[in-house]
Design a protein around this motif. Sequence first.
Motif, PDB file in Angstrom:
ATOM      1  N   SER A   1       0.829  -1.212   0.000  1.00  0.00           N
ATOM      2  CA  SER A   1       0.000   0.000   0.000  1.00  0.00           C
ATOM      3  C   SER A   1       0.859   1.254   0.000  1.00  0.00           C
ATOM      4  O   SER A   1       0.425   2.318  -0.455  1.00  0.00           O
ATOM      5  N   PHE A   2       2.083   1.150   0.514  1.00  0.00           N
ATOM      6  CA  PHE A   2       3.005   2.290   0.549  1.00  0.00           C
ATOM      7  C   PHE A   2       3.664   2.494  -0.820  1.00  0.00           C
ATOM      8  O   PHE A   2       3.763   3.614  -1.320  1.00  0.00           O
ATOM      9  N   THR A   3       4.121   1.400  -1.444  1.00  0.00           N
ATOM     10  CA  THR A   3       4.861   1.486  -2.708  1.00  0.00           C
ATOM     11  C   THR A   3       3.961   1.417  -3.939  1.00  0.00           C
ATOM     12  O   THR A   3       4.442   1.545  -5.072  1.00  0.00           O
ATOM     13  N   GLY A   4       2.658   1.201  -3.732  1.00  0.00           N
ATOM     14  CA  GLY A   4       1.777   1.008  -4.876  1.00  0.00           C
ATOM     15  C   GLY A   4       2.023  -0.309  -5.577  1.00  0.00           C
ATOM     16  O   GLY A   4       1.742  -0.434  -6.784  1.00  0.00           O
ATOM     17  N   GLU A   5       2.564  -1.303  -4.816  1.00  0.00           N
ATOM     18  CA  GLU A   5       2.907  -2.617  -5.391  1.00  0.00           C
ATOM     19  C   GLU A   5       3.720  -2.426  -6.675  1.00  0.00           C
ATOM     20  O   GLU A   5       3.359  -2.885  -7.759  1.00  0.00           O
ATOM     21  N   LEU A   6       4.841  -1.745  -6.501  1.00  0.00           N
ATOM     22  CA  LEU A   6       5.643  -1.277  -7.630  1.00  0.00           C
ATOM     23  C   LEU A   6       5.961  -2.368  -8.640  1.00  0.00           C
ATOM     24  O   LEU A   6       5.857  -2.166  -9.858  1.00  0.00           O
ATOM     25  N   TYR A   7       6.361  -3.537  -8.150  1.00  0.00           N
ATOM     26  CA  TYR A   7       6.799  -4.588  -9.069  1.00  0.00           C
ATOM     27  C   TYR A   7       5.643  -5.331  -9.719  1.00  0.00           C
ATOM     28  O   TYR A   7       5.869  -6.275 -10.491  1.00  0.00           O
ATOM     29  N   ARG A   8       4.396  -4.915  -9.409  1.00  0.00           N
ATOM     30  CA  ARG A   8       3.232  -5.473 -10.101  1.00  0.00           C
ATOM     31  C   ARG A   8       2.649  -4.493 -11.113  1.00  0.00           C
ATOM     32  O   ARG A   8       1.622  -4.791 -11.727  1.00  0.00           O
ATOM     33  N   ARG A   9       3.274  -3.356 -11.281  1.00  0.00           N
ATOM     34  CA  ARG A   9       2.765  -2.383 -12.245  1.00  0.00           C
ATOM     35  C   ARG A   9       2.862  -2.951 -13.665  1.00  0.00           C
ATOM     36  O   ARG A   9       3.781  -3.731 -13.972  1.00  0.00           O
ATOM     37  N   PRO A  10       1.947  -2.563 -14.566  1.00  0.00           N
ATOM     38  CA  PRO A  10       1.926  -3.166 -15.910  1.00  0.00           C
ATOM     39  C   PRO A  10       3.194  -2.897 -16.721  1.00  0.00           C
ATOM     40  O   PRO A  10       3.556  -3.704 -17.575  1.00  0.00           O
ATOM     41  N   GLU A  11       3.891  -1.787 -16.431  1.00  0.00           N
ATOM     42  CA  GLU A  11       5.110  -1.488 -17.209  1.00  0.00           C
ATOM     43  C   GLU A  11       6.322  -2.263 -16.706  1.00  0.00           C
ATOM     44  O   GLU A  11       7.380  -2.228 -17.328  1.00  0.00           O
ATOM     45  N   VAL A  12       6.166  -2.934 -15.563  1.00  0.00           N
ATOM     46  CA  VAL A  12       7.304  -3.581 -14.906  1.00  0.00           C
ATOM     47  C   VAL A  12       7.156  -5.098 -14.987  1.00  0.00           C
ATOM     48  O   VAL A  12       6.104  -5.655 -14.645  1.00  0.00           O
ATOM     49  N   ARG A  13       8.210  -5.758 -15.447  1.00  0.00           N
ATOM     50  CA  ARG A  13       8.263  -7.221 -15.440  1.00  0.00           C
ATOM     51  C   ARG A  13       9.310  -7.657 -14.421  1.00  0.00           C
ATOM     52  O   ARG A  13      10.491  -7.344 -14.552  1.00  0.00           O
ATOM     53  N   LEU A  14       8.875  -8.348 -13.401  1.00  0.00           N
ATOM     54  CA  LEU A  14       9.770  -8.754 -12.324  1.00  0.00           C
ATOM     55  C   LEU A  14      10.303 -10.156 -12.572  1.00  0.00           C
ATOM     56  O   LEU A  14       9.560 -11.062 -12.936  1.00  0.00           O
TER      57      LEU A  14
END
Length: 811
Positions: A377-390
Amino acid sequence: MSTLTSPTGRIYGGIFFLCLATLMYELVLTRIFSVLMWYHFASMAISLALFGMGVAALLVYLRPAWFPADRVPFLAARFSVLFALSVALFFFIFVLFRLYPQLGFKVLSFFHQPFYQPFQQGFYDRGVPGSLLLVIALLYLVTSLPFFFAGLALTLLLSRYLAAINRLYFWDLLGAGTGCLLIIVVLKLVGGITAILVIAVIGLLAAALFLPPQTPSLHRLGLWGVLLLLLAAGGANLLYGYADIRFARGRYEPNLLWSSWNSFSRVAVYPSQSQEMGQAWGLSRTYQGPIPEQLGMVVDDTGYTTMYRWEGEKTLGFFRDNVIALPYYLQQRPKALVIGPGGGKDVLTALAMDAVEVTAVEVNNLIVAGVNDEFGSFTGELYRRPEVRLEVDEGRSYIRRSSERYDIIQASAVFGRMAPAAGAFTLSENNLYTVEAFRDYWDHLSPDGILTISRFIFERETLRLVSLGLALLKEEGVADPAAHLAVIKERGLANFMLKRSPFKPEEIARLRELARQKEFDVVFLPDSRSGTGPFPELIASGGSAEYYRAYPFDITPTSDDRPFFHYMYKPLDFIRLFTFPAQSNFEDRAVLTLRNLLVVVAGFVALFFFVPLFLWRRQGLREPGTAGRIGYFACLGLGFMFIEIGLMRRFILFLGPPIYSLAVILFSLLVFSGVGSLLAGRFSDKNRRRTLLRVLLALVLLALFSIYALPLPLDAAMSAPILWRCLLAVLLLAPLGLLMGMPLPLGMALFHRDGSAVPWSWGINSATSVLGALLAVVMAMNFGFNLTLLGGVLVYALALLPVLLHRAPQP
């Protein structure tokens, strides 16, 4: 000490559990030392294990009357209980640290990293106080107690049941190998501190198996009572955390927000202070926008990273004015690969600069869990964003298996420093910063792609990045290497850029204008090559051997064979450290700690191994064949450590994440060595000497073959799924493991008519292993892993000589 030939199944089971607990304790020590102190201090764990066991073996040899043969099973049970209690004592030290944190700080403050958070100094005494030797010595003795008690139990059993040594050694190594796997699960489930009590409980289970059936019930009741007490203490710590570590980067942090453990790290999150948020490394001094809220994240003791509150454009604007964003100003909607993104700074920079796709390769699943889940909730689930492939993988291993090309490959202050497995101490080994690694990055860049690596400018390592770039460009046959390089810094943080094509005049002008606007300092750009200072001078020399010889530190390009990117002493300068210079740079304390360890270990080996022999067993030293026996078991101790360390290095890139290399390599070597010991018992006693000569010769030849032949199948299978790579590693290690398990039991049977001198030989083997674990590191640091492997082969070859000269005693 007389010997019997038929240990019971309970004895085998007890040895299995005791060795399992001992290996787990050794690995937990590497984790805890890594969290509380510099990660490379974890190397002391294997030395502790071998030292404690060696001293125990020597005591059994010097004072056999204290250990009557008919009471060996009971004594083994007693020493297993003492093992468990001394391990539990280590747990209660952390309870004390929670109650009185200032006690812990007195020791830990020495290991403070200066500037451990942006622009805030910690302990910064450049001298190495002599009192540190006393601290290391005290720490060494206290934490070696469990190994001492385990060593007493094992030595007594080996001496008592010499005729069954093949089977005993098999269960010994099988237990140790199983411990390599089990510790991964235990650390994940209960964490490093509670794992100490789990290990103590396993030690008590070994004691329960050793206890003879006729033992009075009072002993059994007491044993089970202690076991229940330890289980209750462990359960309470899981619920309330009364013994959990609250130190982060040398500072007591009572308000930790979250912490978790895995097999190779402990990750903790705590609130950042207000002054840290506004003074981030690399941020332009002209930036006037909002400062995102931040949380500090620390991996073990040295790997610091930051998580940022996600507020859309309000968050992203902060990253456009950072020096690490410079390469993005030269690209239009680039495709980016970020190695070691940590809390997400590099990924947020790529998003802020309109990257069309960002691949983030993070080796530590706990960091990913922190960013995506615990603080999602703090990071906005950064590594799940559509532009990001983890991708959860080791960066170098991932890129070698990838077929994609990227416009930007970025790594900002990636330490890559992880505590090694037992016997695998490699100081500052880092596979991300070698000529071969730069080759992998180069091959995955688009035609105008840029490799960008950010490091602290006051670190000499930044200069070594330039030497790596020059070495790669020279291999590529580039006519003008300087045209591909740029270095720009903002106060402490430097951005090194290596472009696949030469920087265009308009790109150089753009970088220079950006540096002027944002008040960055230009260290090197291709249009100004006549400046003074180490960077332009190194580039002007083209990375010549003359320049490297003249420079006071070793800044030559590192290779996969010698990947010690952070180690910058020349071999002769390392030797000079033993004169104890009054002044040294803080960043050199890694090497100084290794020096101090060598001093302490060498002193203890002399004090506890050789002085007692000369005082109380001088006559035994004059007996025929004694020198050969000592030399043989000394060679086994040194040779095993040299080859183990070298072999583990071979498989790190191949297997990727440390959890696989830790589990697969150590498990394979230990278990197959145990199987080799079991097979050795099938050889005829009449031809024991000839058999041992053949085994040693086969071991030498196979080890030599492995040095030069292993890279071929490993490179060919690099793109295979991880399960197949693990299976291949096991198959490749199995033959050598089988052979490495045979010389010790065969030698014990050959050189000993009875069990009286077994403890002496066992102690000599342990003593030389203590030194071998550290000497192999020193050799690898200065000369590379191939020569370390060759050194192990040579030592095993020397073991042939005592066997050749051995003559069976006359009846």
